[in-house]
Design a protein around this motif. Structure first.
Motif, PDB file in Angstrom:
ATOM      1  N   LEU A 102     100.533 189.905  99.918  1.00  0.00           N
ATOM      2  CA  LEU A 102     101.582 189.599  98.950  1.00  0.00           C
ATOM      3  C   LEU A 102     101.034 189.605  97.528  1.00  0.00           C
ATOM      4  CD1 LEU A 102     103.563 186.743 100.764  1.00  0.00           C
ATOM      5  CD2 LEU A 102     104.091 189.179 100.662  1.00  0.00           C
ATOM      6  N   ALA A 103      99.824 189.078  97.348  1.00  0.00           N
ATOM      7  CA  ALA A 103      99.212 189.094  96.020  1.00  0.00           C
ATOM      8  C   ALA A 103      98.930 190.526  95.572  1.00  0.00           C
ATOM      9  CB  ALA A 103      97.931 188.269  96.040  1.00  0.00           C
ATOM     10  N   ALA A 104      98.441 191.369  96.486  1.00  0.00           N
ATOM     11  CA  ALA A 104      98.135 192.766  96.141  1.00  0.00           C
ATOM     12  C   ALA A 104      99.397 193.542  95.815  1.00  0.00           C
ATOM     13  CB  ALA A 104      97.384 193.429  97.294  1.00  0.00           C
ATOM     14  N   GLN A 105     100.494 193.239  96.522  1.00  0.00           N
ATOM     15  CA  GLN A 105     101.752 193.953  96.263  1.00  0.00           C
ATOM     16  C   GLN A 105     102.311 193.650  94.882  1.00  0.00           C
ATOM     17  OE1 GLN A 105     103.914 192.569  99.762  1.00  0.00           O
ATOM     18  NE2 GLN A 105     103.886 194.621 100.640  1.00  0.00           N
ATOM     19  N   GLN A 106     101.881 192.540  94.287  1.00  0.00           N
ATOM     20  CA  GLN A 106     102.345 192.174  92.950  1.00  0.00           C
ATOM     21  C   GLN A 106     101.306 192.457  91.861  1.00  0.00           C
ATOM     22  OE1 GLN A 106     105.410 191.353  92.421  1.00  0.00           O
ATOM     23  NE2 GLN A 106     106.009 191.173  94.568  1.00  0.00           N
ATOM     24  N   ASP A 107     100.200 193.060  92.219  1.00  0.00           N
ATOM     25  CA  ASP A 107      99.126 193.362  91.276  1.00  0.00           C
ATOM     26  C   ASP A 107      99.186 194.830  90.877  1.00  0.00           C
ATOM     27  OD1 ASP A 107      96.839 193.702  89.808  1.00  0.00           O
ATOM     28  OD2 ASP A 107      95.454 193.075  91.386  1.00  0.00           O
ATOM     29  N   PRO A 108      99.554 195.141  89.636  1.00  0.00           N
ATOM     30  CA  PRO A 108      99.674 196.550  89.222  1.00  0.00           C
ATOM     31  C   PRO A 108      98.380 197.342  89.385  1.00  0.00           C
ATOM     32  CG  PRO A 108     100.681 195.090  87.607  1.00  0.00           C
ATOM     33  CD  PRO A 108      99.928 194.215  88.562  1.00  0.00           C
ATOM     34  N   LYS A 109      97.246 196.668  89.453  1.00  0.00           N
ATOM     35  CA  LYS A 109      95.966 197.363  89.583  1.00  0.00           C
ATOM     36  C   LYS A 109      95.606 197.661  91.042  1.00  0.00           C
ATOM     37  CE  LYS A 109      94.113 195.206  85.393  1.00  0.00           C
ATOM     38  NZ  LYS A 109      93.027 194.343  84.832  1.00  0.00           N
ATOM     39  N   SER A 110      96.381 197.106  91.967  1.00  0.00           N
ATOM     40  CA  SER A 110      96.073 197.283  93.385  1.00  0.00           C
ATOM     41  C   SER A 110      96.735 198.542  93.934  1.00  0.00           C
ATOM     42  CB  SER A 110      96.567 196.068  94.182  1.00  0.00           C
ATOM     43  OG  SER A 110      96.505 196.317  95.579  1.00  0.00           O
ATOM     44  N   PRO A 111      96.064 199.270  94.833  1.00  0.00           N
ATOM     45  CA  PRO A 111      96.714 200.426  95.477  1.00  0.00           C
ATOM     46  C   PRO A 111      97.891 200.016  96.354  1.00  0.00           C
ATOM     47  CG  PRO A 111      94.584 199.947  96.492  1.00  0.00           C
ATOM     48  CD  PRO A 111      94.667 199.102  95.258  1.00  0.00           C
ATOM     49  N   LEU A 506     102.496 174.608  92.864  1.00  0.00           N
ATOM     50  CA  LEU A 506     102.891 175.442  91.737  1.00  0.00           C
ATOM     51  C   LEU A 506     102.407 176.872  91.946  1.00  0.00           C
ATOM     52  CD1 LEU A 506     104.202 174.981  88.841  1.00  0.00           C
ATOM     53  CD2 LEU A 506     101.857 175.069  87.986  1.00  0.00           C
ATOM     54  N   PRO A 507     103.296 177.849  91.993  1.00  0.00           N
ATOM     55  CA  PRO A 507     102.852 179.243  92.154  1.00  0.00           C
ATOM     56  C   PRO A 507     102.167 179.728  90.888  1.00  0.00           C
ATOM     57  CG  PRO A 507     105.226 179.152  91.808  1.00  0.00           C
ATOM     58  CD  PRO A 507     104.770 177.731  91.938  1.00  0.00           C
ATOM     59  N   SER A 508     101.325 180.741  91.034  1.00  0.00           N
ATOM     60  CA  SER A 508     100.524 181.221  89.904  1.00  0.00           C
ATOM     61  C   SER A 508     101.386 181.673  88.747  1.00  0.00           C
ATOM     62  CB  SER A 508      99.611 182.362  90.365  1.00  0.00           C
ATOM     63  OG  SER A 508     100.389 183.447  90.878  1.00  0.00           O
ATOM     64  N   GLY A 512     101.147 177.054  83.438  1.00  0.00           N
ATOM     65  CA  GLY A 512     101.271 176.937  81.996  1.00  0.00           C
ATOM     66  C   GLY A 512     102.648 176.587  81.499  1.00  0.00           C
ATOM     67  N   LEU A 513     103.657 176.573  82.367  1.00  0.00           N
ATOM     68  CA  LEU A 513     105.008 176.244  81.908  1.00  0.00           C
ATOM     69  C   LEU A 513     105.083 174.792  81.447  1.00  0.00           C
ATOM     70  CD1 LEU A 513     107.288 178.067  84.514  1.00  0.00           C
ATOM     71  CD2 LEU A 513     106.760 178.751  82.184  1.00  0.00           C
ATOM     72  N   ILE A 514     104.471 173.908  82.233  1.00  0.00           N
ATOM     73  CA  ILE A 514     104.372 172.496  81.840  1.00  0.00           C
ATOM     74  C   ILE A 514     102.900 172.132  81.988  1.00  0.00           C
ATOM     75  CG2 ILE A 514     105.211 170.150  82.243  1.00  0.00           C
ATOM     76  CD1 ILE A 514     107.663 171.242  83.534  1.00  0.00           C
ATOM     77  N   SER A 515     102.137 172.433  80.997  1.00  0.00           N
ATOM     78  CA  SER A 515     100.685 172.357  81.074  1.00  0.00           C
ATOM     79  C   SER A 515     100.202 170.965  81.458  1.00  0.00           C
ATOM     80  CB  SER A 515     100.066 172.761  79.730  1.00  0.00           C
ATOM     81  OG  SER A 515      98.662 172.674  79.786  1.00  0.00           O
ATOM     82  N   GLY A 516      99.492 170.905  82.585  1.00  0.00           N
ATOM     83  CA  GLY A 516      98.842 169.681  83.007  1.00  0.00           C
ATOM     84  C   GLY A 516      99.744 168.601  83.549  1.00  0.00           C
ATOM     85  N   GLN A 517     101.060 168.828  83.602  1.00  0.00           N
ATOM     86  CA  GLN A 517     101.979 167.751  83.990  1.00  0.00           C
ATOM     87  C   GLN A 517     102.361 167.787  85.464  1.00  0.00           C
ATOM     88  OE1 GLN A 517     105.286 166.939  81.381  1.00  0.00           O
ATOM     89  NE2 GLN A 517     104.259 167.832  79.625  1.00  0.00           N
ATOM     90  N   THR A 518     102.214 168.918  86.097  1.00  0.00           N
ATOM     91  CA  THR A 518     102.555 168.984  87.515  1.00  0.00           C
ATOM     92  C   THR A 518     101.755 170.091  88.175  1.00  0.00           C
ATOM     93  OG1 THR A 518     104.340 169.242  89.136  1.00  0.00           O
ATOM     94  CG2 THR A 518     104.474 170.582  87.152  1.00  0.00           C
ATOM     95  N   SER A 519     101.518 169.927  89.446  1.00  0.00           N
ATOM     96  CA  SER A 519     100.868 170.964  90.245  1.00  0.00           C
ATOM     97  C   SER A 519     101.800 171.441  91.349  1.00  0.00           C
ATOM     98  CB  SER A 519      99.564 170.421  90.859  1.00  0.00           C
ATOM     99  OG  SER A 519      99.827 169.271  91.659  1.00  0.00           O
TER     100      SER A 519
END
Length: 585
Positions: A102-111, A506-508, A512-519
């Motif tokens: 799933l991570a590779a399918q969303q990575d423009p650098k991945s084949p 928190l998904p990758s 940074g949306l709410i920095s340091g306030q939630t995981s």
């Protein structure tokens, strides 16, 4: 309110419309063997015999609503349970492999970027092998069940049987329950058990209870577009496309032609509702596939309609197709009187089995949800399917709920009795959660500027169908205080669901949306207009009385017999995050 094999032809659900049939174990295995020869298959996971007699319980397999209901005792022993399914989970190794994919399918650098799997390819990598299928289906047959089908992705086995077989095979009892609203349901009274050899393979057995999720739609009762009678504004598709600049997309040539958009539901809807809506909105005749997943009850007619769900389904189909105006809408649904299937089963079917011209439906809108507080007992049995959808390139869109941060279950809705909670499956990171806003550039819900010349056109002599002139500034949707002022004895929470998940990290892509306030996962992801009060969505639906049985006994007829107006001149207007989810879908 979310491929080249003939395997779905063997499953009684994999059709447009309705099909009956039984898939015998030999046929299932023969087709599985053919499929396996075409792709690399994962290793066998069942390494012990299933007839050893040693059983293990599945924790959390009793529906949480049984705790709030009155137990009426065991159901009749002769009751048939025709819509059962084994949900197959992932091994630890498969989980890691799928997450990496799933991570590779969303990575423009991945084949592997955007190299989506078909249902069959997913099954070969992450489903059961033919040997495992043989063991599981053989065990079901040995318990007296009829095996009805296997999904192309080989992670869902459907079967049927009588209550005594269910109780014996899964070491439980099936009871009848009555909720405070008077509705009756069936459910397993104790946690189910499965053979120890299936532990970690089978993660749940679906179809053992008849509790259904509630829709996320709010109705504005009997309102009088811009209306020639009052000057009030209500949304038709042309208004929405103007406000949100969809017309620019149309002008670029993207109108949905040749495309499909899915909607999951739990009732049959008469075609007249959809036809009336599109005629009133100035759109072409509907392109609609009615895809029924029920096999033990009628899929059409009055008995297949649910009073509690039909207006939601009409809103979903009308508005998803109203924005994607030339697309085909695939309405995947369980019949209204199907006691053991619901909207989430329709969603799973749309992921694991359903195809159009050999391909999965690229987007599926769902306008139903449950509080995470309650869903935590069963969400894990659906999570693998939502990951599967992501791996197949399917976008699953879900409304974020209409009860603000409150976790409410039944009326009255004044208190968040179980604390703050976001709605599931909107909170799942593989789902796009859609929340609600309300327009405030043309006044507020309490003090609307009826004519708002900068934003709406108005003619006292006639209704104006598409009267929005430009984008209207928005704010967060919360009509609760206004609704209470209008109806102090019967108000309910009326605001966009959202907040912080307690189930999912928190998904990758939210870092940074709410920095340091939630995981933890944040909900919603995007929002659009959702207020039923200012300004609601016009809908054409069945004109049911304000109270009545869950299954109608007579045909009430469709609204919108005079444009969007009913015969008495009124309009049917809805809001809620189900509306915003479906227009985004």
């Amino acid at each position: 309110m979310k491929v080249k094999s003939t395997w779905s032809r063997l499953t009684p659900l994999g059709v447009i419309g309705r099909k009956r049939g039984i898939v015998v174990c030999a046929a299932v295995l023969a087709m599985a063997a053919t499929l396996v020869s075409q792709t690399t298959q994962s290793a066998d996971r069942i390494t012990q015999p299933l007839n050893s007699g040693e059983m293990v319980k599945i924790a959390g397999s009793v529906h949480p609503l049984t705790r709030q209901a009155t137990d009426l005792g065991e159901v009749a022993s002769g009751m048939q349970m025709g819509s059962l399914s084994l949900n197959i989970g992932l091994s630890a190794a498969q989980q890691t492999e799928l997450d990496t994919l799933l991570a590779a399918q969303q990575d423009p650098k991945s084949p592997q970027y955007h190299q989506w799997l078909t249902q069959e390819e997913y099954g070969a990598r992450f489903g059961l092998t033919d040997a495992d299928l043989g063991q599981v289906t053989g065990w079901l047959v040995s318990q007296g069940f009829t095996v009805k089908g296997v999904a192309p992705s080989r992670n869902l086995i459907t079967f049927s049987g009588a209550v005594p077989q269910v109780e014996s095979a899964f070491r439980t009892q099936i009871h009848q329950y009555k909720l405070a609203d008077g509705s009756t349901h069936i459910s397993n009274a104790t946690e189910i058990s499965i053979p120890k050899a299936l532990s970690g393979v089978v993660i749940n057995v679906r179809g053992l209870n008849s509790f259904r999720p509630k829709p996320h739609a709010l109705k504005l009762a009997r309102p009088d577009f811009t209306s020639s009678q009052t000057g009030n504004h209500y949304l038709a598709p042309g208004d929405w496309t103007t406000i949100y600049n969809v017309n620019a997309i149309y002008s670029a040539g993207y109108t949905g032609t040749g495309m499909h958009v899915g909607v999951a539901g739990q009732t049959y809807i008469p075609l007249v509702d959809i036809t009336n809506f599109r005629a009133a909105a100035g759109l072409s005749a509907p392109l609609l596939n009615m895809v029924c997943i029920s096999t033990s009850v009628p899929c059409t007619g009055l008995s297949a309609e649910s009073v509690l769900d039909i207006s939601e389904a009409d809103l979903d189909v009308e508005w998803s197709g109203g924005i994607a105006k030339n697309a085909t809408v695939d309405f995947i649904y369980a019949a209204g009187d199907d006691r053991n299937l619901g909207v989430f089963d329709a969603l799973v079917y749309g992921i694991t089995t359903y195809k159009v011209s050999g391909a999965v439906v690229p987007v599926i809108g769902v306008s139903y949800g449950d509080c995470e507080y309650d869903a935590k007992s069963y969400n894990s049995s659906y999570d693998p399917y939502l990951k599967q959808a992501a791996g197949q390139g399917q976008t699953i869109v879900n409304s974020s709920g209409d009860d603000g941060a409150g976790c409410t279950i039944s009326a009255p809705y004044q208190n968040a009795t179980n604390g703050a909670s976001v709605s599931w499956p909107a909170s799942n990171p593989n789902v796009t959660a859609v929340g609600g806003t309300t327009f405030d550039g043309d006044g507020t819900v309490a003090n609307p500027d009826k004519y708002a010349d900068a934003y709406w056109s108005y003619n006292p002599a006639e209704d104006i169908l598409n009267s929005a002139l430009q984008y209207i500034p928005e704010t967060s949707w919360n009509d609760t205080a206004y609704d209470e002022s209008q109806n102090p004895s019967g108000w309910q929470l009326s605001s966009s669901g959202g907040g912080v998940s307690t189930l999912y990290p928190l998904p990758s892509w939210q870092d940074g949306l709410i920095s340091g306030q939630t995981s933890w996962r944040l909900v919603p992801d995007v929002s659009f207009s959702a207020s039923a009060d200012h300004d609601g969505y016009l809908v054409c639906t069945q004109n049911f009385p304000s109270s009545g049985p869950n299954t109608p006994t007579s045909n009430p007829g469709s609204t919108c017999v005079n444009g969007f107006r009913y015969s008495d001149g009124t309009l049917t207007v809805y809001g809620g995050t189900s509306a915003s989810a479906q227009v985004f879908s």
